[in-house]
Design a protein around this motif. Sequence first.
Motif, PDB file in Angstrom:
ATOM      1  N   VAL A  19      -5.664   0.937   0.245  1.00 15.56           N
ATOM      2  CA  VAL A  19      -4.632   1.678   0.972  1.00 15.56           C
ATOM      3  C   VAL A  19      -3.286   1.597   0.267  1.00 15.56           C
ATOM      4  O   VAL A  19      -2.590   2.613   0.114  1.00 15.56           O
ATOM      5  CB  VAL A  19      -4.523   1.151   2.421  1.00 15.56           C
ATOM      6  CG1 VAL A  19      -3.351   1.811   3.142  1.00 15.56           C
ATOM      7  CG2 VAL A  19      -5.823   1.411   3.172  1.00 15.56           C
ATOM      8  N   GLU A  22      -4.403   1.793  -4.706  1.00 13.50           N
ATOM      9  CA  GLU A  22      -5.092   2.923  -5.300  1.00 13.50           C
ATOM     10  C   GLU A  22      -4.661   4.243  -4.662  1.00 13.50           C
ATOM     11  O   GLU A  22      -4.471   5.246  -5.365  1.00 13.50           O
ATOM     12  CB  GLU A  22      -6.598   2.725  -5.168  1.00 13.50           C
ATOM     13  CG  GLU A  22      -7.098   1.522  -5.955  1.00 13.50           C
ATOM     14  CD  GLU A  22      -8.603   1.362  -5.877  1.00 13.50           C
ATOM     15  OE1 GLU A  22      -9.227   2.126  -5.112  1.00 13.50           O
ATOM     16  OE2 GLU A  22      -9.139   0.489  -6.576  1.00 13.50           O
ATOM     17  N   SER A  23      -4.498   4.259  -3.344  1.00 13.84           N
ATOM     18  CA  SER A  23      -4.053   5.496  -2.693  1.00 13.84           C
ATOM     19  C   SER A  23      -2.633   5.859  -3.106  1.00 13.84           C
ATOM     20  O   SER A  23      -2.303   7.037  -3.287  1.00 13.84           O
ATOM     21  CB  SER A  23      -4.142   5.350  -1.174  1.00 13.84           C
ATOM     22  OG  SER A  23      -5.473   5.134  -0.761  1.00 13.84           O
ATOM     23  N   GLY A 131     -13.532   8.906  -6.521  1.00 13.92           N
ATOM     24  CA  GLY A 131     -12.116   8.566  -6.608  1.00 13.92           C
ATOM     25  C   GLY A 131     -11.608   8.581  -8.036  1.00 13.92           C
ATOM     26  O   GLY A 131     -10.529   9.117  -8.324  1.00 13.92           O
TER      27      GLY A 131
END
Length: 343
Positions: A19, A22-23, A131
């Motif tokens: 969260v 990487e996001s 991703g």
Amino acid sequence: MAGGRPQLKRSFSIIPCFVFVESVLLGIVVLLAYRLEFTDTFPVHTQGFFCYDSTYAKPYPGPEAASRVPPALIYALVTAGPTLTILLGELARAFFPAPPSAVPIIGESTIVSGACCRFSPPLRRLVRFLGVYSFGLFTTTIFANAGQVVTGNPTPHFLSVCRPNYTALGCPPPSPDRPGPDRFVTDQGACAGSPSLVAAARRAFPCKDAALCAYAVTYTAMYVTLVFRVKGSRLVKPSLCLALLCPAFLVGVVRVAEYRNHWSDVLAGFLTGAAIATFLVTCVVHNFQSRRPSGRRFSPWEDLGQAPTMDSPLEKNPRPAGRIRHRHGSPHPSRRTVPAVAT
């Protein structure tokens, strides 16, 4: 072990890392790609041109939406094609596993985060591959747009949309004694055409559509080659990979045939997309292979089971040679000799 209960591993950092790290990185990449392509935050370099240069005097082919491969179609293909391929591949891998003799014994563990969240290996692989693919897709867009902004290389139809006033610029028309261009124009206001069309005509190198297509097909072809297993045929996977590469090549041909890009722009786009896909597959997702669960020690039999073996001639002798111990306990070779057999 194979066939036993799946090993569990507790981790309280997987959700916060996804969260907050990487996001966030993916959001920054998306924002930067949007700024480079749809805003004037980074102005395009104004490159000069020669008067009456035939390299940039091709007719205007119309807006990008009127192309035979419009951007909407390219974006749909590079998004849906690899996503469906990876999704089907991982679902087939989860519901139709290969026999134990065809796959390594070592697999990933199911991660338990908190009291309710469980992340199985198929789910983790699917999120990881998609991703990384999304991250690389926007990264390829950034590389292509950054190259276009920095170089400002004109398209083949640049002079058709620029519409320079050669008389005001002091450019004499070409004549038999002066067939080629003889004056280089660097005036910022030399173009009398639409500013939006002129700005778009300065973004040719590298070709962004070619870069996106090359990235998508390279990533997908490597996934098909490294993950899919086909028994009894050696040409199924190469044929599928070549079928994936064909649309990307056709996109480059169409871009050149419609006078939207030069061959050098298309080749640079192909190299950019293929290089980014190769780097992500080999260095980030490790050739789509499962990673070993941390904290587990493997026996020598598990490590040797994955290495190629070779039969030893000593294993064919049922009674290996040994030593005869002396009655006092000191080992020495036997003193008895084998009598010769008369022939």
